[in-house]
Scaffold this motif. Structure first.
Motif, short mmCIF file in Angstrom:
data_model
loop_
_atom_site.label_atom_id
_atom_site.label_comp_id
_atom_site.label_asym_id
_atom_site.label_seq_id
_atom_site.Cartn_x
_atom_site.Cartn_y
_atom_site.Cartn_z
N ASP A 53 40.75 34.17 40.78
CA ASP A 53 42.21 34.23 40.93
C ASP A 53 42.87 34.39 39.58
OD1 ASP A 53 41.91 33.84 43.62
OD2 ASP A 53 42.52 31.72 43.62
N LEU A 101 39.58 30.55 37.77
CA LEU A 101 40.99 30.86 37.54
C LEU A 101 41.15 31.52 36.18
CD1 LEU A 101 42.62 27.50 38.77
CD2 LEU A 101 41.89 29.49 40.12
N ARG A 132 46.22 33.65 37.57
CA ARG A 132 47.31 32.68 37.76
C ARG A 132 48.36 32.83 36.67
NH1 ARG A 132 45.59 28.16 41.36
NH2 ARG A 132 47.34 27.03 40.40
N ASP A 156 50.43 30.17 36.05
CA ASP A 156 50.80 28.81 35.64
C ASP A 156 49.76 28.15 34.75
OD1 ASP A 156 48.88 28.63 37.58
OD2 ASP A 156 49.84 27.03 38.73
N SER A 193 44.03 32.97 33.51
CA SER A 193 45.45 33.02 33.19
C SER A 193 45.91 34.47 33.00
CB SER A 193 45.73 32.22 31.91
OG SER A 193 47.04 32.47 31.44
#
Length: 624
Positions: free
Chosen positions: A407, A424, A409, A411, A426
């Motif tokens: 994913d 994850l 992201r 946040d 960024s």
């Protein structure tokens, strides 16, 4: 599971036939005997551990006996003598030998006052039948008891008076198999109140159980019944239902929150712009996700989990440790963005010890920065994510269960992190292209790989991680970057600088003071120094980043002492759990890793491992 009262001849006949049938077929056997007793045999073995409760409950002797792979707990000896003989007859024919280990507690300890200024010995009364092999068996038990590490009272070995020898009761009940009898003083009870010393009780159970296994291994070897590489191989090879229930319960609680995600700011980009605008002087203001877990409710659930019926001292300790660690993490979430958060962080991750600080300084002194004149190609988050999906697909070709999602992201601060089975990335991530493979080896080849290998062990604990596992995990992950050929000087210096930043934070330095320490004293760019300092001060002060270099040093020491990396791929474990993992593997409770890191298949990785074993200092572990 059937409950057998043994109130009629028909009941007893059916039970005995059931037992004989299961044992002859080599099947596991677990039957309740009466209201409080049990027969448990997880595989055919040339022994049976017995505790005759005599109407008493909650004695440590019950737990000592039930820690074994073959045990019987009953209220009276007379009612189960036919059962013991039935088990013994089948096992005698199977192995050519069979013995009974009978364990009980004395009624009283030496009289002590609660305020006694000294702690005397405690009695362990041991006797055995007169076969030659039983003498060796008894000696092995005595040695195991006397060699066990004790913190409170040391054992004194005694023999029963002839008229009080438990052997007499066995013979009167018609049981004539070789037998060793053990009776010990109930030292885990407080002298005057009778209340329990929990830690002392746990240690007593563990020490007596292990000494019993040592004795049983000697008996099996002397009689030629069974040969084992280690006495612990005679331990349990199956989890009881209580273990699986406790495992699910503690994993369900751990799954209600993502600790690192909860303590990581969601406004890193804007916070850096504001900090830069202030001339790197004004303390940044970080924002966090709303806490999505009811801490008090989860703590109540956490301490309502029953660990008393796990029937395995090793697993009991592992789950108690995990319970305490989860409690501390929940406490930290409750204290998020307060000064108390730092104190709890110190409790969870420890201080920066002098030797670790010195190692960090050595790396920074001897691993000099690159000159920075070469132009390096960069990659954005999309390229990183594409490479990550390709690497995951390669692992899926080896094991279809390696099912992970990538994913991107908004946040997260720049970089990557693994949470559960997900990677994850960024959206603000920009990294050197030559570093992609090494960093994905870190995240996918270690963190995700041990998650999926841990999942295959049958207990969720090994995928979520044993207590304190993060140090070894991050040490392995950093090692992976070096073995994959992508450890730059800047990265190695950054890992060392994190240690100094954690030390500064724990010593009370402000965010800006630590930031300037990184830029002025250690040559980090403003962006790198901010990201590093953010990691250290997130949540209110998190000393986790010291574990990367500490864990690497532990792994390097392990390799130089001739250790293998293979056990570390079984799941998420700490260095302190290495002997535990070996024991569980020897008992057949853990399986070999299904998947090994792809980066280890390269000949150059094996050459680098040899260099480490031959003394390559950490400060020289830069490839680029």
């Amino acid at each position: 599971m059937s409950v057998v009262s043994l109130t009629s001849a028909m009941d007893q006949h059916d039970l005995l036939e059931d037992i004989r049938s299961c044992l002859k077929a080599g099947k596991p056997l677990r039957r309740d005997i009466g209201k409080t007793g049990r027969l448990h045999i997880d595989r055919p073995l040339p022994f049976l551990c017995v505790h005759i409760a005599g109407g008493t409950q909650d004695l440590a002797a019950r737990d000592i006996v039930s820690a074994n792979a073959s045990y019987l707990i009953a209220n009276t000896l007379v009612e189960v003598a036919p059962l013991i003989n039935a088990v013994g007859d089948v096992m005698q024919k199977t192995f050519g030998a069979f013995m009974i280990l009978d364990v009980g507690e004395m009624e009283h300890d030496i009289l002590l006052a609660d305020d006694s200024p000294y702690l005397p010995h405690f009695d362990v009364c041991v006797s055995a039948s007169d076969q030659p092999e039983m003498h060796d068996t008894m000696e092995a038990f005595i040695k195991g008891v006397c060699d066990a590490e004790v913190l409170f009272r040391t054992p004194r070995i005694t023999a029963p008076r002839p008229e009080d020898d438990p052997q007499i009761k066995l013979h009167k009940a018609g049981i004539h198999f070789p037998c060793m009898n053990v009776r010990y003083a109930p030292i885990y009870h407080q002298p005057e109140s009778g209340a329990v010393y929990p830690d002392l009780r746990e240690r007593l159970i563990a020490n007596m159980s292990d000494a019993g296994l040592q004795a049983l291994a000697v008996y099996a070897s002397r009689t030629g019944a069974l040969e084992t590489a280690t006495h612990r191989a005679l331990g349990r090879k199956a989890f009881v239902d209580a273990v699986r229930r406790a495992d699910r319960a503690i994993d369900d609680i751990a799954s209600t929150f993502d600790f690192l995600l909860a303590v990581t700011p969601i406004n890193a980009g804007q916070a850096f712009k504001d900090f830069e605008k202030s001339g790197y002087a004004k303390e940044p203001h970080f924002l966090y996700r709303p806490l999505a877990v009811d801490v008090e409710a989860q703590k109540r659930k956490l301490y309502s989990i029953a660990f008393e019926h796990l029937e395995d001292p090793v697993l009991y300790r592992l789950y108690r440790e995990k319970q305490q660690e989860t409690d501390l993490q929940l406490t930290m979430l409750q204290a998020l963005n307060t000064h108390r958060f730092t104190d709890f962080s110190r409790a969870l991750y420890g201080p920066v010890e002098d030797s670790l600080y010195a190692l960090a300084e050595d790396v920074l002194a001897n691993c000099t920065p690159a000159d920075g004149t070469d132009e390096v190609a960069m990659a954005d988050c999309y390229e990183v994510a594409k490479n990550a999906r390709t690497m995951i697909e390669a692992y899926q070709d080896v094991s279809p269960d390696f099912s992970s999602r990538v994913d991107i992201r908004d946040d997260l601060p720049p970089g990557m992190m693994v949470t559960g089975s997900k990677l994850l990335v960024s959206r603000s991530t920009v990294m050197e292209r030559r570093r992609i493979h090494a960093l994905l080896s870190h995240e996918i080849g270690v963190h995700l790989l041990t998650y999926f290998n841990g999942s295959a062990q049958g207990l969720r604990l090994f995928r979520t991680g044993l207590s304190g596992y993060e140090g070894v995990q991050e040490g392995l992950a950093v090692l992976a970057e070096y073995l994959a050929g992508g450890m730059t000087r800047e990265r190695l210096r950054l890992i060392a600088a994190r240690v100094l930043a954690c030390a500064a934070m724990l010593d009370g330095a402000s965010f800006s003071e630590t930031f300037h320490l990184m830029t002025k004293n250690h040559g980090l760019s403003a962006a790198s120094a901010f990201n590093l300092t953010l990691r250290v001060y997130r949540g209110g002060g998190l000393s986790k980043d010291a574990i990367y270099l500490r864990g690497l040093a532990q792994i390097v020491a392990h390799l130089r002492n001739g250790g293998s990396l293979d056990p570390f791929w079984m799941g998420k474990i700490a260095a302190a759990h290495f002997p535990v993992m070996q024991e569980l593997a020897q008992r057949g409770l853990l399986r070999s890793p299904d998947i090994f890191p792809a980066f280890l298949a390269d000949d150059s990785a094996q050459k680098r491992l040899d260099d480490i074993r031959n003394g390559l200092p950490i400060s020289d572990m830069a490839n680029l």
